[in-house]
Design a protein around this motif. Structure first.
Motif, PDB file in Angstrom:
ATOM      1  N   ALA A 168       6.228  14.532  -2.003  1.00 34.22           N
ATOM      2  CA  ALA A 168       6.705  13.166  -1.753  1.00 34.22           C
ATOM      3  C   ALA A 168       7.557  12.652  -2.907  1.00 34.22           C
ATOM      4  O   ALA A 168       8.512  11.919  -2.695  1.00 34.22           O
ATOM      5  N   ASP A 169       7.205  13.020  -4.151  1.00 36.00           N
ATOM      6  CA  ASP A 169       7.989  12.560  -5.305  1.00 36.00           C
ATOM      7  C   ASP A 169       7.887  13.584  -6.426  1.00 36.00           C
ATOM      8  O   ASP A 169       7.206  14.600  -6.296  1.00 36.00           O
ATOM      9  N   GLU A 170       8.536  13.272  -7.555  1.00 35.96           N
ATOM     10  CA  GLU A 170       8.619  14.260  -8.625  1.00 35.96           C
ATOM     11  C   GLU A 170       7.254  14.569  -9.246  1.00 35.96           C
ATOM     12  O   GLU A 170       6.996  15.697  -9.643  1.00 35.96           O
ATOM     13  N   ASP A 171       6.374  13.573  -9.320  1.00 28.95           N
ATOM     14  CA  ASP A 171       5.052  13.838  -9.902  1.00 28.95           C
ATOM     15  C   ASP A 171       4.268  14.810  -9.031  1.00 28.95           C
ATOM     16  O   ASP A 171       3.648  15.761  -9.515  1.00 28.95           O
ATOM     17  N   MET A 172       4.306  14.563  -7.738  1.00 31.10           N
ATOM     18  CA  MET A 172       3.597  15.468  -6.824  1.00 31.10           C
ATOM     19  C   MET A 172       4.264  16.841  -6.811  1.00 31.10           C
ATOM     20  O   MET A 172       3.587  17.867  -6.710  1.00 31.10           O
ATOM     21  N   LEU A 203       9.318  23.978  -2.805  1.00 29.23           N
ATOM     22  CA  LEU A 203       8.151  23.394  -2.145  1.00 29.23           C
ATOM     23  C   LEU A 203       8.486  21.989  -1.685  1.00 29.23           C
ATOM     24  O   LEU A 203       9.525  21.438  -2.034  1.00 29.23           O
ATOM     25  N   HIS A 204       7.608  21.406  -0.894  1.00 25.25           N
ATOM     26  CA  HIS A 204       7.799  20.036  -0.435  1.00 25.25           C
ATOM     27  C   HIS A 204       6.842  19.112  -1.171  1.00 25.25           C
ATOM     28  O   HIS A 204       5.698  19.474  -1.411  1.00 25.25           O
ATOM     29  N   TRP A 207       8.346  15.033   3.698  1.00 20.58           N
ATOM     30  CA  TRP A 207       8.447  15.220   2.250  1.00 20.58           C
ATOM     31  C   TRP A 207       9.692  16.035   1.938  1.00 20.58           C
ATOM     32  O   TRP A 207       9.900  17.089   2.550  1.00 20.58           O
ATOM     33  N   PRO A 208      10.507  15.600   0.972  1.00 19.61           N
ATOM     34  CA  PRO A 208      11.719  16.367   0.658  1.00 19.61           C
ATOM     35  C   PRO A 208      11.415  17.708  -0.008  1.00 19.61           C
ATOM     36  O   PRO A 208      10.288  17.970  -0.442  1.00 19.61           O
ATOM     37  N   LEU A 209      12.441  18.534  -0.084  1.00 23.30           N
ATOM     38  CA  LEU A 209      12.327  19.881  -0.657  1.00 23.30           C
ATOM     39  C   LEU A 209      12.706  19.841  -2.140  1.00 23.30           C
ATOM     40  O   LEU A 209      13.675  19.179  -2.526  1.00 23.30           O
TER      41      LEU A 209
END
Ligand SMILES: [Fe+2]
Ligand SMILES: [Fe+2]
Lengths: 318, 96
Positions: free
Chosen positions: B31-35, B28-29, B7-9
């Motif tokens: 998977a996408d902008e919503d998360m 934080l890490h 997962w990106p930072l």
């Protein structure tokens, strides 16, 4: 860079810290500063994460809804503390995956206290009161440490810790004032957690290795022995107030020092636990590594879903 | 483990109440902008610390380099005439 230039930079660097200036992620720093901070901050983060396990053990068995929401919130805070600290650590150029790998392979340490079992509900009281109490004593001075991201993370952590200790002490008050069996549970938990909590403040000054450098960098502001004395002096009256007895026959008020004298700490036990031979070392690592591995498909699925959403959006845009 | 699976930072900015600016509070890490937004809510606003959150993937931030602070910020140091105290006024002048 020549050796002379590096020496020069180091001198300037130390002077900045001595002037109470903060160091920020992109600033030049000695390699040793970077390494020491990665070690200490990640060890701290790992402790918050592993520290959830002994308390998580009691969430489903909390005796009332009030206790359950409090314990759940506390454990959730500890997850948050771990995350603040991991992200502060990552500003030094180490990845989250590397940090987890170090924890899971046993290369990195976490606080030994979490290798003791939580066998009764009273342990939730003792852990909050004593373990979080000792943690607060360790952490408050770090709010002024020299590395900016670490100091800021610690300010957040310290704000949240005081509820942890109070909810633990409240559990102890209730039990200590309950039936004889309940009081017995509270005393038993104090008996088991007292000494490990004293050890949590670290080896005696004579045996502690990194202290001088750490003092300079404000990673440490008081010696382990001073912190331990502070913990004892503030905790003994709290035990007396609720009619519990500190399990130390040598504990005595010293009028001259205006402090408590206390008995010998069993450092053999401490080093045994550090080396991996505590009652729950294996169990803790198994639970932690298991959670990471069993969660892999969830992490992968989330990434796959994110990519699918992105692709769909791009297609719509065309 | 390949880079792609991680997962990106994300960097997190929180506005604590209307009238104040968003302020960087950590990362934080996700998977996408919503998360990232949901995680930011859980990690950084558990005690009502915010009324608005921004998340931005860390790789999209361009930062100045402190090693160039000289040429970057020093030009402002000798421009004292940008400050009100640079101008000499008689003491009798009020409200200025
Ligand atoms: Fe914590
Ligand atoms: Fe805590």
């Amino acid at each position: 860079m020549s050796e002379e230039q590096i020496k020069n930079l180091e001198t300037q660097f130390e002077a900045r810290i001595a002037r109470d200036e903060k160091i920020e992620p992109k600033d030049w720093m000695p390699e040793k500063y970077r390494k020491t901070h990665i070690r200490q901050m990640s060890q701290h983060a790992h402790s918050e994460i592993v520290g959830m396990l002994p308390e998580g053990n009691w969430i489903t068995r909390a005796p009332s809804l009030r206790r359950k929401v409090a314990l759940l919130a506390k454990v959730q805070d500890e997850a948050g503390h771990g995350l603040y600290l991991y992200s502060a650590c990552e500003t030094l150029g180490v990845s989250r995956e590397e940090l987890y790998e170090q924890l899971h392979s046993g290369k990195a340490k976490y606080s030994s206290i979490f290798n003791y079992p939580t066998v009764t509900w009273a342990d939730m009281g003792a852990v909050g009161w004593l373990v979080d109490g000792a943690a607060i004593i360790n952490q408050v001075p770090l709010c002024n440490t020299s590395y900016g991201p670490y100091a800021r993370a610690m300010v957040r952590v310290c704000k949240e810790e005081s509820f942890h200790q109070r909810q633990g002490y409240e559990i102890m008050i209730k039990l200590a004032n309950g039936t004889p069996e309940q009081k017995e549970l509270a005393q038993d938990a104090l008996n088991r957690w007292w000494w490990p909590s004293l050890m949590m403040l670290g080896p005696t000054d004579a045996e502690s290795i990194h202290t001088e450098q750490s003092m300079k960098w404000k990673l440490k502001r008081k010696s382990n022995d001073d912190l331990r004395q502070q913990f004892i002096d503030q905790t003994v009256p709290q035990a007396e107030l609720i009619g519990l007895t500190i399990p130390d026959a040598d504990l005595k008020w010293n009028e001259e020092r205006q402090s408590y004298d206390f008995g010998e700490i069993n450092w053999d036990e401490f080093w045994q636990v550090v080396k991996g031979h505590g009652p729950c070392n294996k169990e803790r690592m198994k639970a932690r590594v298991g959670a990471w591995e069993e969660g892999e498909w969830v992490r992968d699925a989330a990434m796959a879903y994110a990519e699918k959403k992105r692709n769909r959006k791009e297609k719509l845009a065309i | 483990m390949s880079d792609k699976k991680n997962w990106p930072l994300w960097e997190v900015f929180v506005r604590s109440k209307n009238g104040l600016e968003h302020r960087h509070c950590g990362s934080l890490h996700a998977a996408d902008e919503d998360m990232a937004l949901e995680n930011a809510r859980d990690v950084y606003t558990r005690r009502s610390e915010g009324v608005s959150i921004w998340v931005v993937e860390s790789k999209n931030i361009t930062a100045s380099n402190p090693e160039n602070n000289g040429e970057m910020f020093e030009p402002a140091h000798d421009k004292v005439y940008r400050h009100p105290t640079f101008y000499d006024l008689p003491d009798e002048v009020k409200h200025m």
